[in-house]
Design a protein around this motif. Structure first.
Motif, PDB file in Angstrom:
ATOM      1  N   ASP A   3       6.206  -4.899 -16.773  1.00 21.39           N
ATOM      2  CA  ASP A   3       6.249  -3.580 -16.151  1.00 21.39           C
ATOM      3  C   ASP A   3       4.870  -2.947 -16.230  1.00 21.39           C
ATOM      4  OD1 ASP A   3       8.292  -0.585 -16.618  1.00 21.39           O
ATOM      5  OD2 ASP A   3       6.778  -1.128 -15.154  1.00 21.39           O
ATOM      6  N   ALA A   4       4.214  -2.820 -15.094  1.00 20.62           N
ATOM      7  CA  ALA A   4       2.894  -2.199 -15.061  1.00 20.62           C
ATOM      8  C   ALA A   4       2.954  -0.830 -14.418  1.00 20.62           C
ATOM      9  CB  ALA A   4       1.914  -3.097 -14.322  1.00 20.62           C
ATOM     10  N   GLY A   5       4.153  -0.302 -14.166  1.00 22.01           N
ATOM     11  CA  GLY A   5       4.297   1.018 -13.604  1.00 22.01           C
ATOM     12  C   GLY A   5       4.425   1.002 -12.099  1.00 22.01           C
ATOM     13  N   PRO A   6       4.939   2.070 -11.529  1.00 16.57           N
ATOM     14  CA  PRO A   6       5.215   2.107 -10.087  1.00 16.57           C
ATOM     15  C   PRO A   6       3.972   2.066  -9.211  1.00 16.57           C
ATOM     16  CG  PRO A   6       5.587   4.260 -11.068  1.00 16.57           C
ATOM     17  CD  PRO A   6       5.371   3.316 -12.208  1.00 16.57           C
ATOM     18  N   LEU A   7       2.811   2.472  -9.760  1.00 14.39           N
ATOM     19  CA  LEU A   7       1.585   2.518  -8.967  1.00 14.39           C
ATOM     20  C   LEU A   7       0.682   1.312  -9.195  1.00 14.39           C
ATOM     21  CD1 LEU A   7       0.592   6.300  -9.138  1.00 14.39           C
ATOM     22  CD2 LEU A   7       1.177   5.000  -7.096  1.00 14.39           C
ATOM     23  N   ALA A   8       1.153   0.309  -9.923  1.00 14.56           N
ATOM     24  CA  ALA A   8       0.305  -0.849 -10.221  1.00 14.56           C
ATOM     25  C   ALA A   8      -0.233  -1.478  -8.945  1.00 14.56           C
ATOM     26  CB  ALA A   8       1.105  -1.881 -11.013  1.00 14.56           C
ATOM     27  N   GLY A   9      -1.540  -1.650  -8.893  1.00 13.82           N
ATOM     28  CA  GLY A   9      -2.187  -2.250  -7.745  1.00 13.82           C
ATOM     29  C   GLY A   9      -2.458  -1.309  -6.595  1.00 13.82           C
ATOM     30  N   LEU A  10      -2.038  -0.046  -6.726  1.00 11.51           N
ATOM     31  CA  LEU A  10      -2.154   0.904  -5.620  1.00 11.51           C
ATOM     32  C   LEU A  10      -3.100   2.070  -5.922  1.00 11.51           C
ATOM     33  CD1 LEU A  10       1.605   1.121  -4.552  1.00 11.51           C
ATOM     34  CD2 LEU A  10      -0.206  -0.253  -3.508  1.00 11.51           C
ATOM     35  N   GLY A  11      -3.685   2.103  -7.110  1.00 10.76           N
ATOM     36  CA  GLY A  11      -4.563   3.211  -7.447  1.00 10.76           C
ATOM     37  C   GLY A  11      -3.788   4.436  -7.876  1.00 10.76           C
ATOM     38  N   ASP A  12      -4.467   5.575  -7.895  1.00 12.69           N
ATOM     39  CA  ASP A  12      -3.867   6.806  -8.414  1.00 12.69           C
ATOM     40  C   ASP A  12      -3.197   7.665  -7.350  1.00 12.69           C
ATOM     41  OD1 ASP A  12      -4.774   6.192 -10.983  1.00 12.69           O
ATOM     42  OD2 ASP A  12      -6.734   7.134 -10.597  1.00 12.69           O
ATOM     43  N   ASP A  13      -3.525   7.446  -6.084  1.00 17.06           N
ATOM     44  CA  ASP A  13      -3.002   8.294  -5.013  1.00 17.06           C
ATOM     45  C   ASP A  13      -2.242   7.442  -3.999  1.00 17.06           C
ATOM     46  OD1 ASP A  13      -2.450  10.048  -2.976  1.00 17.06           O
ATOM     47  OD2 ASP A  13      -4.464  10.911  -2.874  1.00 17.06           O
ATOM     48  N   PRO A  14      -0.921   7.405  -4.091  1.00 17.31           N
ATOM     49  CA  PRO A  14      -0.155   6.550  -3.173  1.00 17.31           C
ATOM     50  C   PRO A  14      -0.276   6.965  -1.721  1.00 17.31           C
ATOM     51  CG  PRO A  14       1.304   7.983  -4.439  1.00 17.31           C
ATOM     52  CD  PRO A  14      -0.056   8.106  -5.046  1.00 17.31           C
ATOM     53  N   MET A  15      -0.506   8.243  -1.443  1.00 19.37           N
ATOM     54  CA  MET A  15      -0.638   8.685  -0.058  1.00 19.37           C
ATOM     55  C   MET A  15      -1.916   8.136   0.576  1.00 19.37           C
ATOM     56  SD  MET A  15       2.068  10.374   0.823  1.00 19.37           S
ATOM     57  CE  MET A  15       1.631  11.327   2.271  1.00 19.37           C
ATOM     58  N   GLU A  16      -2.928   7.862  -0.254  1.00 18.05           N
ATOM     59  CA  GLU A  16      -4.154   7.250   0.236  1.00 18.05           C
ATOM     60  C   GLU A  16      -4.024   5.734   0.304  1.00 18.05           C
ATOM     61  OE1 GLU A  16      -7.083   8.459   1.383  1.00 18.05           O
ATOM     62  OE2 GLU A  16      -6.148  10.433   1.374  1.00 18.05           O
ATOM     63  N   ALA A  17      -3.230   5.149  -0.583  1.00 21.06           N
ATOM     64  CA  ALA A  17      -3.090   3.692  -0.641  1.00 21.06           C
ATOM     65  C   ALA A  17      -2.180   3.147   0.451  1.00 21.06           C
ATOM     66  CB  ALA A  17      -2.559   3.278  -2.009  1.00 21.06           C
ATOM     67  N   LEU A  18      -1.258   3.970   0.942  1.00 25.26           N
ATOM     68  CA  LEU A  18      -0.243   3.502   1.875  1.00 25.26           C
ATOM     69  C   LEU A  18      -0.473   4.076   3.274  1.00 25.26           C
ATOM     70  CD1 LEU A  18       2.859   4.071  -0.441  1.00 25.26           C
ATOM     71  CD2 LEU A  18       1.556   1.949  -0.135  1.00 25.26           C
ATOM     72  N   TYR A  19      -0.050   3.334   4.272  1.00 24.12           N
ATOM     73  CA  TYR A  19      -0.067   3.875   5.630  1.00 24.12           C
ATOM     74  C   TYR A  19       0.950   5.009   5.741  1.00 24.12           C
ATOM     75  CZ  TYR A  19      -3.025   0.104   7.430  1.00 24.12           C
ATOM     76  OH  TYR A  19      -4.070  -0.738   7.682  1.00 24.12           O
ATOM     77  N   GLY A  20       0.752   5.869   6.710  1.00 24.37           N
ATOM     78  CA  GLY A  20       1.575   7.069   6.816  1.00 24.37           C
ATOM     79  C   GLY A  20       2.912   6.883   7.498  1.00 24.37           C
ATOM     80  N   TYR A  21       3.132   5.704   8.085  1.00 24.84           N
ATOM     81  CA  TYR A  21       4.404   5.430   8.760  1.00 24.84           C
ATOM     82  C   TYR A  21       4.989   4.130   8.224  1.00 24.84           C
ATOM     83  CZ  TYR A  21       3.499   9.038  12.287  1.00 24.84           C
ATOM     84  OH  TYR A  21       3.276  10.234  12.926  1.00 24.84           O
ATOM     85  N   GLY A  22       6.314   4.089   8.103  1.00 23.22           N
ATOM     86  CA  GLY A  22       6.995   2.892   7.639  1.00 23.22           C
ATOM     87  C   GLY A  22       8.320   2.732   8.352  1.00 23.22           C
ATOM     88  N   CYS A  23       9.191   1.923   7.757  1.00 24.52           N
ATOM     89  CA  CYS A  23      10.472   1.610   8.385  1.00 24.52           C
ATOM     90  C   CYS A  23      11.573   1.602   7.327  1.00 24.52           C
ATOM     91  CB  CYS A  23      10.390   0.258   9.075  1.00 24.52           C
ATOM     92  SG  CYS A  23      11.878  -0.207   9.994  1.00 24.52           S
ATOM     93  N   VAL A  24      12.664   2.301   7.615  1.00 28.01           N
ATOM     94  CA  VAL A  24      13.838   2.241   6.754  1.00 28.01           C
ATOM     95  C   VAL A  24      14.426   0.841   6.853  1.00 28.01           C
ATOM     96  CG1 VAL A  24      16.129   3.179   6.294  1.00 28.01           C
ATOM     97  CG2 VAL A  24      14.302   4.690   7.113  1.00 28.01           C
ATOM     98  N   ALA A  25      14.758   0.263   5.698  1.00 25.20           N
ATOM     99  CA  ALA A  25      15.333  -1.082   5.660  1.00 25.20           C
ATOM    100  C   ALA A  25      16.715  -1.037   5.032  1.00 25.20           C
ATOM    101  CB  ALA A  25      14.434  -2.025   4.868  1.00 25.20           C
ATOM    102  N   ASP A  26      17.606  -1.860   5.551  1.00 27.59           N
ATOM    103  CA  ASP A  26      18.946  -2.006   4.992  1.00 27.59           C
ATOM    104  C   ASP A  26      19.016  -3.352   4.290  1.00 27.59           C
ATOM    105  OD1 ASP A  26      21.860  -0.994   4.975  1.00 27.59           O
ATOM    106  OD2 ASP A  26      22.039  -3.071   5.677  1.00 27.59           O
TER     107      ASP A  26
END
Length: 238
Positions: A67-90
């Protein structure tokens, strides 16, 4: 209207209507899937898939199941690390593996826009806003040309691999077709993301025509191509 969803960052985009097998082994995502399986039998098991813009899909300790935490590999700011649009998955067909982890199949349902991301729990959660799908002006008229160009693109790939393509049927619905082509075309994450974020099906189909024509032209000038099978969906290991 906004909703809150568990968030599953990946190195690629997921499109509505498309299927993505997942091999889940990191502790944060095992916790996410564990919470999904704990839902009532008739409850939807949904989460958000969003592509990573800056960062890594797998944490440095993820392969060991630590367990390295929810932000492991993504830096300190998830809004900067991730694209602004995604897709709901079932999630469907969730199977627990011996020794921990899960295998499941995620099906894209609906586009969303990221409003905020919460990293206070064992995995990321996000407030998201649904992005409606619209055909857009002239979408229907683009279907025939996109199908023709995409078929030529597939045949060029098959020819490069000395293989033949069996007959295929394509959907008449412009939105469905636009997502099918977006998922199947060979392109980088940034290009796939642009297709996901297109304002409507007409804009997406227009962008796909440009991309397919460019890629086919490049293939015509190359003596060989890497072996890529458009009929196979890779399993994302997370």
């Amino acid at each position: 209207m906004t909703d809150r969803l568990p968030l599953f960052p990946l190195s690629s985009a997921l499109f509505p209507g498309l299927v993505l097998p997942l091999n889940v082994f990191e502790e944060r995502y095992r916790a996410l899937v564990g919470d999904l399986t704990a839902l009532p039998e008739d409850a939807p098991r949904r989460f958000g898939v969003v592509a990573i813009k800056r960062g890594q899909e797998i944490s440095p300790t993820g392969q060991d199941g630590l367990d390295a935490g929810p932000l492991a590999g993504l830096g300190d700011d998830p809004m900067e690390a991730l694209y602004g649009y995604g897709c709901v998955a079932d999630a469907a067909g969730i199977a627990e593996r011996d020794g921990g982890g899960y295998e499941l199949v995620a099906t894209g349902i609906q586009r969303f826009r990221l409003v905020s991301v919460d990293a206070s729990g064992p995995y990321l959660t996000a407030e998201v806003e649904d992005v409606p799908d619209e055909a857009g002006q002239g979408a229907g008229a683009l279907v025939t040309e996109v199908v023709r160009t995409f078929t030529a693109y597939q045949k060029r790939l098959a020819g490069a691999r000395e293989r033949s393509l069996s007959g295929q049927e394509f959907p008449d619905d412009p939105t469905v077709l636009s997502y099918l082509v977006a998922a199947a075309v060979i392109a980088g994450t940034d290009q796939k993301q642009q297709l996901l974020e297109a304002t409507d099906a007409a804009a997406r189909l227009t962008a796909e025509l440009r991309l397919l024509r460019r890629e086919t032209s490049i293939m015509d000038k190359l003596p060989s191509l890497p072996a890529v099978d458009l009929t196979q969906q890779p399993i994302c290991a997370n």
